[in-house]
Design a protein around this motif. Sequence first.
Motif, PDB file in Angstrom:
ATOM      1  N   CYS A   1       0.852  -1.194   0.000  1.00 48.42           N
ATOM      2  CA  CYS A   1       0.000   0.000   0.000  1.00 48.42           C
ATOM      3  C   CYS A   1       0.883   1.238   0.000  1.00 48.42           C
ATOM      4  O   CYS A   1       1.822   1.329   0.805  1.00 48.42           O
ATOM      5  CB  CYS A   1      -0.893  -0.020   1.236  1.00 48.42           C
ATOM      6  SG  CYS A   1      -1.809   1.521   1.503  1.00 48.42           S
ATOM      7  N   PRO A   2       0.629   2.216  -0.875  1.00 47.43           N
ATOM      8  CA  PRO A   2       1.469   3.426  -0.916  1.00 47.43           C
ATOM      9  C   PRO A   2       1.320   4.302   0.326  1.00 47.43           C
ATOM     10  O   PRO A   2       2.137   5.198   0.539  1.00 47.43           O
ATOM     11  CB  PRO A   2       0.975   4.153  -2.177  1.00 47.43           C
ATOM     12  CG  PRO A   2      -0.398   3.637  -2.404  1.00 47.43           C
ATOM     13  CD  PRO A   2      -0.405   2.216  -1.920  1.00 47.43           C
ATOM     14  N   LEU A   3       0.293   4.039   1.143  1.00 48.91           N
ATOM     15  CA  LEU A   3       0.104   4.819   2.371  1.00 48.91           C
ATOM     16  C   LEU A   3       0.760   4.141   3.567  1.00 48.91           C
ATOM     17  O   LEU A   3       1.538   4.760   4.295  1.00 48.91           O
ATOM     18  CB  LEU A   3      -1.388   5.026   2.639  1.00 48.91           C
ATOM     19  CG  LEU A   3      -2.105   6.002   1.708  1.00 48.91           C
ATOM     20  CD1 LEU A   3      -3.620   5.888   1.870  1.00 48.91           C
ATOM     21  CD2 LEU A   3      -1.659   7.440   1.983  1.00 48.91           C
TER      22      LEU A   3
ATOM     23  N   PRO B   1      -7.692  -4.766   0.138  1.00 52.05           N
ATOM     24  CA  PRO B   1      -7.423  -3.679  -0.816  1.00 52.05           C
ATOM     25  C   PRO B   1      -8.666  -3.110  -1.485  1.00 52.05           C
ATOM     26  O   PRO B   1      -9.598  -3.840  -1.825  1.00 52.05           O
ATOM     27  CB  PRO B   1      -6.497  -4.340  -1.840  1.00 52.05           C
ATOM     28  CG  PRO B   1      -6.792  -5.795  -1.743  1.00 52.05           C
ATOM     29  CD  PRO B   1      -7.102  -6.047  -0.308  1.00 52.05           C
ATOM     30  N   LEU B   2      -8.645  -1.801  -1.662  1.00 54.56           N
ATOM     31  CA  LEU B   2      -9.649  -1.083  -2.431  1.00 54.56           C
ATOM     32  C   LEU B   2      -8.938  -0.461  -3.622  1.00 54.56           C
ATOM     33  O   LEU B   2      -7.886   0.163  -3.462  1.00 54.56           O
ATOM     34  CB  LEU B   2     -10.318   0.009  -1.588  1.00 54.56           C
ATOM     35  CG  LEU B   2     -11.083  -0.460  -0.344  1.00 54.56           C
ATOM     36  CD1 LEU B   2     -11.592   0.750   0.441  1.00 54.56           C
ATOM     37  CD2 LEU B   2     -12.241  -1.355  -0.730  1.00 54.56           C
ATOM     38  N   THR B   3      -9.506  -0.619  -4.811  1.00 52.71           N
ATOM     39  CA  THR B   3      -8.873  -0.126  -6.032  1.00 52.71           C
ATOM     40  C   THR B   3      -9.681   1.021  -6.615  1.00 52.71           C
ATOM     41  O   THR B   3     -10.915   0.946  -6.697  1.00 52.71           O
ATOM     42  CB  THR B   3      -8.742  -1.260  -7.068  1.00 52.71           C
ATOM     43  OG1 THR B   3      -7.907  -2.279  -6.535  1.00 52.71           O
ATOM     44  CG2 THR B   3      -8.129  -0.750  -8.373  1.00 52.71           C
ATOM     45  N   SER B   4      -8.998   2.076  -7.017  1.00 53.13           N
ATOM     46  CA  SER B   4      -9.659   3.250  -7.579  1.00 53.13           C
ATOM     47  C   SER B   4     -10.107   2.989  -9.017  1.00 53.13           C
ATOM     48  O   SER B   4      -9.315   2.540  -9.846  1.00 53.13           O
ATOM     49  CB  SER B   4      -8.713   4.458  -7.543  1.00 53.13           C
ATOM     50  OG  SER B   4      -9.243   5.530  -8.311  1.00 53.13           O
TER      51      SER B   4
ATOM     52  N   SER C   1      -4.262   0.918  -5.943  1.00 61.46           N
ATOM     53  CA  SER C   1      -4.908   0.173  -4.855  1.00 61.46           C
ATOM     54  C   SER C   1      -4.299   0.550  -3.511  1.00 61.46           C
ATOM     55  O   SER C   1      -3.105   0.882  -3.419  1.00 61.46           O
ATOM     56  CB  SER C   1      -4.760  -1.332  -5.094  1.00 61.46           C
ATOM     57  OG  SER C   1      -5.342  -1.700  -6.329  1.00 61.46           O
ATOM     58  N   PHE C   2      -5.122   0.426  -2.456  1.00 61.36           N
ATOM     59  CA  PHE C   2      -4.714   0.829  -1.113  1.00 61.36           C
ATOM     60  C   PHE C   2      -5.336  -0.110  -0.089  1.00 61.36           C
ATOM     61  O   PHE C   2      -6.386  -0.704  -0.335  1.00 61.36           O
ATOM     62  CB  PHE C   2      -5.175   2.265  -0.809  1.00 61.36           C
ATOM     63  CG  PHE C   2      -4.978   3.226  -1.941  1.00 61.36           C
ATOM     64  CD1 PHE C   2      -3.792   3.922  -2.088  1.00 61.36           C
ATOM     65  CD2 PHE C   2      -5.986   3.414  -2.881  1.00 61.36           C
ATOM     66  CE1 PHE C   2      -3.605   4.792  -3.156  1.00 61.36           C
ATOM     67  CE2 PHE C   2      -5.816   4.288  -3.949  1.00 61.36           C
ATOM     68  CZ  PHE C   2      -4.620   4.976  -4.092  1.00 61.36           C
TER      69      PHE C   2
ATOM     70  N   PRO D   1      -2.748   9.330  -3.431  1.00 64.38           N
ATOM     71  CA  PRO D   1      -1.479   9.346  -2.699  1.00 64.38           C
ATOM     72  C   PRO D   1      -0.358   8.544  -3.356  1.00 64.38           C
ATOM     73  O   PRO D   1       0.771   8.541  -2.853  1.00 64.38           O
ATOM     74  CB  PRO D   1      -1.862   8.726  -1.342  1.00 64.38           C
ATOM     75  CG  PRO D   1      -3.009   7.828  -1.654  1.00 64.38           C
ATOM     76  CD  PRO D   1      -3.786   8.520  -2.748  1.00 64.38           C
ATOM     77  N   THR D   2      -0.643   7.885  -4.465  1.00 64.37           N
ATOM     78  CA  THR D   2       0.400   7.129  -5.152  1.00 64.37           C
ATOM     79  C   THR D   2       1.375   8.086  -5.819  1.00 64.37           C
ATOM     80  O   THR D   2       0.958   9.025  -6.518  1.00 64.37           O
ATOM     81  CB  THR D   2      -0.210   6.192  -6.210  1.00 64.37           C
ATOM     82  OG1 THR D   2      -1.128   5.300  -5.576  1.00 64.37           O
ATOM     83  CG2 THR D   2       0.877   5.378  -6.897  1.00 64.37           C
ATOM     84  N   SER D   3       2.642   7.870  -5.622  1.00 65.76           N
ATOM     85  CA  SER D   3       3.672   8.741  -6.196  1.00 65.76           C
ATOM     86  C   SER D   3       3.535   8.839  -7.712  1.00 65.76           C
ATOM     87  O   SER D   3       3.434   7.830  -8.399  1.00 65.76           O
ATOM     88  CB  SER D   3       5.061   8.213  -5.832  1.00 65.76           C
ATOM     89  OG  SER D   3       6.071   8.989  -6.429  1.00 65.76           O
TER      90      SER D   3
END
Length: 338
Positions: A252-254, A262-265, A271-272, A292-294
């Motif tokens: 997770c990027p957070l 995971p939840l995917t946009s 995904s986060f 929030p993904t770089s």
Amino acid sequence: MGPSNRGPRGRTHTSRRREPSEGIEEDELTQAAAADSDEDDEIEALPPTKAPKLSKSKRAKPSTSAAAALDTDMLAELGDQPIDRGAAGKLSGMSDDWKRMRETIHANAYALIRDIAATMAEFGEDDAGQKTLGKLDSTMRSLVDTENELLSHEKALHDLHQKIARGEPVTDAITLYDEGVQRQKQEYAMRTSRKKYANNDEYLAFRQAIYEVQHPGQPMPPASEFIEQEEGDDSDDDDDVVIGGVTQDYKCPLSLTILVDPLTSKTCGHSFSAEAIREYLGSNRTSRKKCPTSGCNKVISLDDLKPDKELAKKAREAARRERMREEHDEDMDEEIIE
């Protein structure tokens, strides 16, 4: 180099649309995991995995060939007269039936072989295991071939429907259907193995599942490297062939840890972990913030996110493999100290 180890309905009073699962044998698609079973004792040694079961009402009966014959019979009911737009709708329905066969039945076989291959890649590191992976590779290619046959029927019926929709006269539907199917099958048969499989999404997912187990954290090379070169293929030195692989990241990027629930946009595809992204976005489901993904400049909200069961499964497996590697490293350190 071998595989790497590493129908329209007829008259309204007698006909009905074929159910999606009719027209294809259950064995024909689910037997893939047991292909060459008389020779492959290694596959029998795998942890028991059951093929997806169809309900009694949905269980397939006739074979793919029988389904094609059923379509031909239904087309024959239309006679030699020009097909009107009303009958064209039946052609569209028959095309949709073939599509549902492919999506609801055939797709399950892909997932089954992919899961077995990932298990074998992890636990079958000896020669017997590598031999089994090679056989699973052949089985996956056969599944891709079978899907193409389903597509040939689907496309032939769709093309017939489009001809009628454009106002073109269609009087010999059976001949046009048979010719369309054969044309699609012959075109596919003339392709090399690399052209059949190297860019096929299901085959790529199969190879990726194996590679990320055997080479964690490393990008997979082009799928063409796992497929023998044949006459008609570009040179291995051709820049168009050598395309960089991908690295599957389950963090997770957070939270910077392995994804959990995971939840995917739907907006950007990132995904986060559920808890982390909910804390980041807040309780308002429509409130939007920058992803929030770089490197991503999209804005997302809770309403944009959807659960990703397949990714959750892969993340759990990645977490388990990571724990096993850590335990192995600790054991090695203890041996060195002693």
